[in-house]
Design an enzyme around this catalytic site. Structure first.
Site, PDB file in Angstrom:
ATOM      1  N   HIS A 516       0.876  -1.177   0.000  1.00 47.88           N
ATOM      2  CA  HIS A 516       0.000   0.000   0.000  1.00 47.88           C
ATOM      3  C   HIS A 516       0.911   1.223   0.000  1.00 47.88           C
ATOM      4  O   HIS A 516       1.250   1.792   1.038  1.00 47.88           O
ATOM      5  CB  HIS A 516      -0.907  -0.009   1.230  1.00 47.88           C
ATOM      6  CG  HIS A 516      -1.927   1.088   1.225  1.00 47.88           C
ATOM      7  ND1 HIS A 516      -3.117   0.990   0.538  1.00 47.88           N
ATOM      8  CD2 HIS A 516      -1.937   2.318   1.809  1.00 47.88           C
ATOM      9  CE1 HIS A 516      -3.815   2.104   0.708  1.00 47.88           C
ATOM     10  NE2 HIS A 516      -3.116   2.929   1.472  1.00 47.88           N
ATOM     11  N   ASP A 546      -0.927  -9.736   0.451  1.00 48.71           N
ATOM     12  CA  ASP A 546      -0.049  -8.930  -0.395  1.00 48.71           C
ATOM     13  C   ASP A 546      -0.841  -8.308  -1.543  1.00 48.71           C
ATOM     14  O   ASP A 546      -0.660  -8.643  -2.713  1.00 48.71           O
ATOM     15  CB  ASP A 546       1.108  -9.788  -0.926  1.00 48.71           C
ATOM     16  CG  ASP A 546       2.128  -8.961  -1.698  1.00 48.71           C
ATOM     17  OD1 ASP A 546       2.118  -7.725  -1.568  1.00 48.71           O
ATOM     18  OD2 ASP A 546       2.937  -9.567  -2.440  1.00 48.71           O
TER      19      ASP A 546
END
Length: 649
Positions: A516, A546
């Site tokens: 992120h 992930d």
């Protein structure tokens, strides 16, 4: 039977016995605890295939320290194998039930393998591990990559770097930082460029900068000799300041802009857009950014950071150091005259709050750093009065919302006179008790996780941040168990975990590909930007995802990266660190305890004629007078019963 025939027969029997022992140990009949075979000639004949159930630190290991793998499959014998197929060690894995992941795992301990090289583990009936290195400098590249990650987070400028053949860059960003509307009601601007983007977003927060800068400055103070020669690929690399400090200075330059322009000493809580921006490159984010009103926590953290900067930069840039300490004094005086815990008014902003329940820890840290930098009695009394209010002096689990540990570490390790002996002892006892607890937690966890079964947003950062507790404990009371637990924490984030994956972008086995992070999501490059520790599983060990949208488990952040940098810093240029004298370690086992005192007494009384090594002889001279005699015995005994605080004297 003739005498010659008898001798020949005995030779044959001994040779046959040796052959049998080697054969049985290679086939795993003897437990590794009974026979640990180092076979230089034997070669692996089976074609082992990679199996992700063999989980270990994919970066590698340091000689003469703990080396373990966790195997999530039923097994017994394992081999440590060189790249060329030569078996160098045969062992037997021990089973345990991991209460965290709720699985039976097998621990392969190959700590006695210390020759530098590239290896893999081969496990009959399972497969083989990823290749790993054993080397004194095994963490050099990882450390530099984590530092590269900090450089690539720079705000207010363009950045450019090539990593593993891939070029990462962005243009100048956020050059209009920042507007004062929420400070003085006017749409005017005060320069607040530089600093690091905080995390997956592009805003800048003083409170999170606190634990970040504090961790990195402590890395410098704890491992200065190891870090000073490290060369980093940054624009300032050819100036007279060590590269590690150059990177920190870029953040401090921004921190200094956060004081209110009215001279009061108040410090704005953050520089931020009103709302989180989209997944675009930083130079394409044009929303207005504002100073957000002050908080007492941000002001106290400002004091601590700038006070540390003053003493650390003084040898390299005295004028800059003076600027830092003058700013710290102004904000400290404001805090002294305004004791209330003040939260920032963040109405109108939906970005990161970093709102602390209390500012007691921040104020304590500020006092500690002011005292260490200036030595004034006022700051010492302020710290000691505040520290007395903390029932537990050292917390095993700490981050931006509890920075008291940083102040406790500075006070405990300070060489300034005047400290309260009872308080010193209380902090030391808490430190060692906490460090011992972390060691036990790591040893009882199937994957060596120092944080045990505790999970939350960003918990990977805490795992590596706990190395700070372990390293400070090791300075106060040298113990290889502390060092090995610190290495266990590093191993966990580089692959010895449930996923058999590295949690650091660009490093180790199967690292995160979709953090992120707005740059990684917007730059059109397949590989993410390198050198970032992601947050990790939450709410449990099997909940890491992930994917880019999983900010709860896969975001990056400067405070987590700073913790990783501290953890790795302790093992950079480790060969030179290992050659340092460990006063009191008379038997040269990496610990200072009653065994050393016993040996020293025997040596002085001439019951033994030599000590184990030349290094041990240096370690024994605890008063540094060039001789080892009864005076050293007296001093060491007083140190062990804690009459003397530290060695040497």
């Amino acid at each position: 039977m003739s005498r010659m025939t008898l001798k020949s027969s005995m030779k044959k029997r001994v040779l046959s016995l040796l052959i049998a022992v080697v054969f049985l140990s290679l086939t795993g009949v003897f437990p590794s605890g009974l026979i640990e075979t180092k076979v230089s000639a034997a070669k692996i004949t089976e074609n082992y295939q990679f199996d992700s159930r063999i989980r270990l630190n994919s970066i590698g290991f340091i000689p003469n320290h703990s080396k373990k793998a966790t195997i999530a499959a039923n097994c017994s014998t394992f081999y440590v194998v060189k790249e060329d197929g030569t078996i160098v060690y045969t062992g037997t894995a021990t089973s345990m039930f991991d209460n965290d992941t709720k699985e039976t795992v097998y621990i392969a301990d190959f700590s006695s393998v210390n020759e530098e090289g590239t290896y893999y583990l081969a496990v009959p009936g399972v497969g083989k591990s990823v290749n790993f290195k054993i080397a004194m400098n095994v963490y050099e590249d990882a450390f530099k990559t984590a530092m590269l990650g900090m450089y690539l987070l720079r705000c207010g400028t363009s950045v450019s770097a090539t990593y593993n053949g891939i070029h990462y860059s962005h243009g100048p960003c956020h050059t209009n930082d920042a507007y004062l509307d929420y400070i003085n009601g006017q749409h005017t601007k005060k320069d607040s460029t530089k600093g690091w983007h905080d995390a997956g977003d592009y805003n800048k927060y003083v409170v999170n900068a606190g634990i970040t800068v504090g961790s990195m400055f402590l890395a410098w103070e704890h491992f200065k000799d190891q870090l000073e020669p490290v060369a980093l690929e940054i624009p300032e690399k050819n100036n007279s300041i060590p590269d590690f400090l150059d990177e920190l200075k870029y953040e401090i330059d921004w921190i200094l802009t956060m004081q209110y322009p009215d001279g009061s000493g108040r410090v704005a809580h953050k520089v931020s857009t009103r709302n989180f921006g989209g997944f675009i490159m930083p130079e394409n984010e044009h929303d207005e950014r504002f100073f957000v009103p002050w908080s007492s926590a941000a002001t106290a953290d400002f004091v601590a950071m700038t006070a540390m900067a003053a003493r650390i930069f003084r040898p390299y840039d005295p004028q800059y150091a003076e600027k830092c300490i003058n700013a710290a004094k102004v904000s400290y005086e404001f805090l002294k005259n305004n004791p209330a815990n003040v939260f920032a008014n963040q109405s109108g902003f939906s970005t990161g709050e970093y709102a602390t329940v209390s500012d007691a820890d921040d104020r304590l840290w500020a006092a500690a750093e002011m005292w260490e930098t200036l030595g004034d009695e006022e700051y010492l009394r302020d710290f000691e009065n505040r520290a007395a209010q903390f029932s537990k002096k050292i917390e095993a689990d700490f981050d931006w919302d509890n920075v008291a540990n940083l102040g406790m570490f500075t006070y405990l390790l300070s060489e300034r006179p005047g400290k309260n002996p009872a308080l010193v002892q209380s902090i030391k006892d808490s430190l060692l008790s906490t460090a011992d607890s972390i060691v036990r937690t790591s040893q009882n966890h199937g994957y060596g996780r120092t944080l045990g079964t505790t999970y939350y947003w960003g918990c990977n950062g805490t795992v590596v941040r706990q190395t700070m507790i372990l390293q400070v404990a090791n300075k106060i009371s040298p113990n290889n168990d502390y060092v090995n637990a610190a290495l266990d924490a590093i191993s966990h984030v580089f692959g010895r975990n449930y996923y058999n994956r590295s949690y650091v972008t660009g490093l180790g086995i199967n690292p995160p590909m979709n953090p992120h992070d707005r740059r990684s999501g917007a730059d059109g490059i397949w590989e993410p930007w390198p050198g970032y520790l992601v947050g990790g599983g939450w709410p449990g060990p099997k909940d890491w995802v992930d994917i880019q949208d999983s900010y709860q488990t896969n975001e990056i952040a400067i405070n987590w990266n700073a913790a990783l940098i501290y953890a790795l810093a302790g093992f950079v240029n480790y060969n030179s660190a290992q050659n340092e004298v460990l006063y009191g370690d008379v038997n040269d086992d990496g610990k200072v305890n009653s065994t050393d005192l016993t040996l020293l007494k025997r040596y002085v009384l001439k019951a033994v004629s030599t000590l184990p090594s030349s290094k041990a002889e240096k370690n024994a001279d605890v008063n540094r007078d060039g001789r080892v005699n009864s005076s050293d015995v007296t001093i060491l005994s007083r140190y062990l019963i804690r009459v003397i605080e530290k060695l040497p004297i």
